[in-house]
Design an enzyme around this catalytic site. Sequence first.
Site, PDB file in Angstrom:
ATOM      1  N   ASP A 178      25.033  33.821  -6.648  1.00  0.00           N
ATOM      2  CA  ASP A 178      24.201  34.879  -6.066  1.00  0.00           C
ATOM      3  C   ASP A 178      24.821  35.271  -4.736  1.00  0.00           C
ATOM      4  OD1 ASP A 178      23.518  32.847  -4.257  1.00  0.00           O
ATOM      5  OD2 ASP A 178      21.794  32.252  -5.456  1.00  0.00           O
TER       6      ASP A 178
ATOM      7  N   LYS B 185      22.976  41.082 -10.380  1.00  0.00           N
ATOM      8  CA  LYS B 185      21.980  41.449 -11.389  1.00  0.00           C
ATOM      9  C   LYS B 185      21.857  42.966 -11.406  1.00  0.00           C
ATOM     10  CE  LYS B 185      18.309  38.677 -11.586  1.00  0.00           C
ATOM     11  NZ  LYS B 185      16.981  38.141 -11.255  1.00  0.00           N
TER      12      LYS B 185
ATOM     13  N   ASP C  67       0.825  -1.224   0.000  1.00  0.00           N
ATOM     14  CA  ASP C  67       0.000   0.000   0.000  1.00  0.00           C
ATOM     15  C   ASP C  67       0.856   1.270   0.000  1.00  0.00           C
ATOM     16  OD1 ASP C  67       1.075  -0.030   2.486  1.00  0.00           O
ATOM     17  OD2 ASP C  67      -0.816   0.007   3.595  1.00  0.00           O
ATOM     18  N   GLY C  68       2.166   1.114  -0.083  1.00  0.00           N
ATOM     19  CA  GLY C  68       3.041   2.293  -0.194  1.00  0.00           C
ATOM     20  C   GLY C  68       3.661   2.729   1.124  1.00  0.00           C
ATOM     21  N   GLU C  69       3.265   2.114   2.226  1.00  0.00           N
ATOM     22  CA  GLU C  69       3.859   2.506   3.515  1.00  0.00           C
ATOM     23  C   GLU C  69       5.284   1.961   3.613  1.00  0.00           C
ATOM     24  OE1 GLU C  69       1.142   1.288   6.616  1.00  0.00           O
ATOM     25  OE2 GLU C  69      -0.281   2.888   6.104  1.00  0.00           O
TER      26      GLU C  69
HETATM   27  C1  R5P Z   1      19.296  28.996  -3.796  1.00  0.00           C
HETATM   28  O1  R5P Z   1      19.266  29.889  -2.987  1.00  0.00           O
HETATM   29  C2  R5P Z   1      20.235  27.835  -3.661  1.00  0.00           C
HETATM   30  O2  R5P Z   1      21.439  28.212  -3.059  1.00  0.00           O
HETATM   31  C3  R5P Z   1      20.533  27.218  -4.997  1.00  0.00           C
HETATM   32  O3  R5P Z   1      21.181  28.183  -5.811  1.00  0.00           O
HETATM   33  C4  R5P Z   1      19.269  26.797  -5.676  1.00  0.00           C
HETATM   34  O4  R5P Z   1      18.432  26.146  -4.765  1.00  0.00           O
HETATM   35  C5  R5P Z   1      19.569  25.883  -6.811  1.00  0.00           C
HETATM   36  O5  R5P Z   1      18.343  25.483  -7.365  1.00  0.00           O
HETATM   37  P1  R5P Z   1      18.221  25.171  -8.900  1.00  0.00           P
HETATM   38  O6  R5P Z   1      19.305  24.183  -9.239  1.00  0.00           O
HETATM   39  O7  R5P Z   1      16.843  24.601  -9.033  1.00  0.00           O
HETATM   40  O8  R5P Z   1      18.359  26.441  -9.650  1.00  0.00           O
END
Ligand code: R5P
Length: 284
Positions: free
Chosen positions: A161, A184, A33-35
């Site tokens: 980022d 950016k 059942d998936g458990e």
């Molecule tokens: C975001 O803040 C994380 O540090 C990663 O950059 C992000 O989660 C990567 O996700 P994806 O590969 O889907 O772009």
Amino acid sequence: MIIAGPSSQLLAGRVAAILRQDLALCEYRTFPDGESYSQVVTEPEDDVAIIQSTVTDRDIIYILQLLDICRDKKVSLVIPYFGYARQDKIFKSGEPMSARAIAYAFNPFLGPGSKVYTVNIHASSVLSHFSCRAQSLDATPLLAEKVRSLGLDDPVIISPDKGAVTMAKTAASCLGAECDYLEKTRLSGTEVSVAPKEINVSGRDVVIFDDMIATGGTMATAISLLKKQGARKVYLAAVHPVLTGNAILKLYRSGVEAVLATDTIDRGVSTVSVAPLIADALKA
Ligand code: R5P
């Protein structure tokens, strides 16, 4: 004694080998059942370390079952990749703080002598939701060592980022390299440019560091941009290779030279083991 959850058997084996500790024989099955069904076949010792990444929802159930099996033991819970850590806030009204909900599910099993370890958790605020001590171990120096073994000539370390800047700085300092992040800039209502904030990557090898690769979208965009700006070879170094769907295809289509990742999730690109990091933490 090391108890391996189904998603971290290789890593747990490596940790047990480093520590020369018993590795329990466990069995995992799924009922019709998936458990989920878990059994620790070897009688658990009084002091146990459960090692299990939570890549899927089912992995969370396995942790709960293992915690219940070990309910009268001293438990160290190692969650090398802690899924849902990106839902560390209520971003929109009506949403859960999923990472907190998961910590709260584990807490009743964690006594004051317990400890939780994870590796490069996406948001360290998540650690505060555990009722016992919780720590995020940093695998960046291990990834940086792997990058060093590539023998690149004066590479630039880039964070895709601002979120991964600390990681990129740590890696750069291990390697004695320069580092920067992609910024950016809005050029007009419809146009944005994304480029390294300070360093010109033209003609240079670049290594992008991030905590995880999930869909590959973030990294694929970063690779394409850096290539357009004249970067020679672009490598990726990420702690958690979640790699959903066609992520690897996106990365190679964007022109990545190689993907380096750790074994917090066992994938083909997991060439760096975090076992020594976890073994050191469990020994301390
Ligand atoms: C975001 O803040 C994380 O540090 C990663 O950059 C992000 O989660 C990567 O996700 P994806 O590969 O889907 O772009």
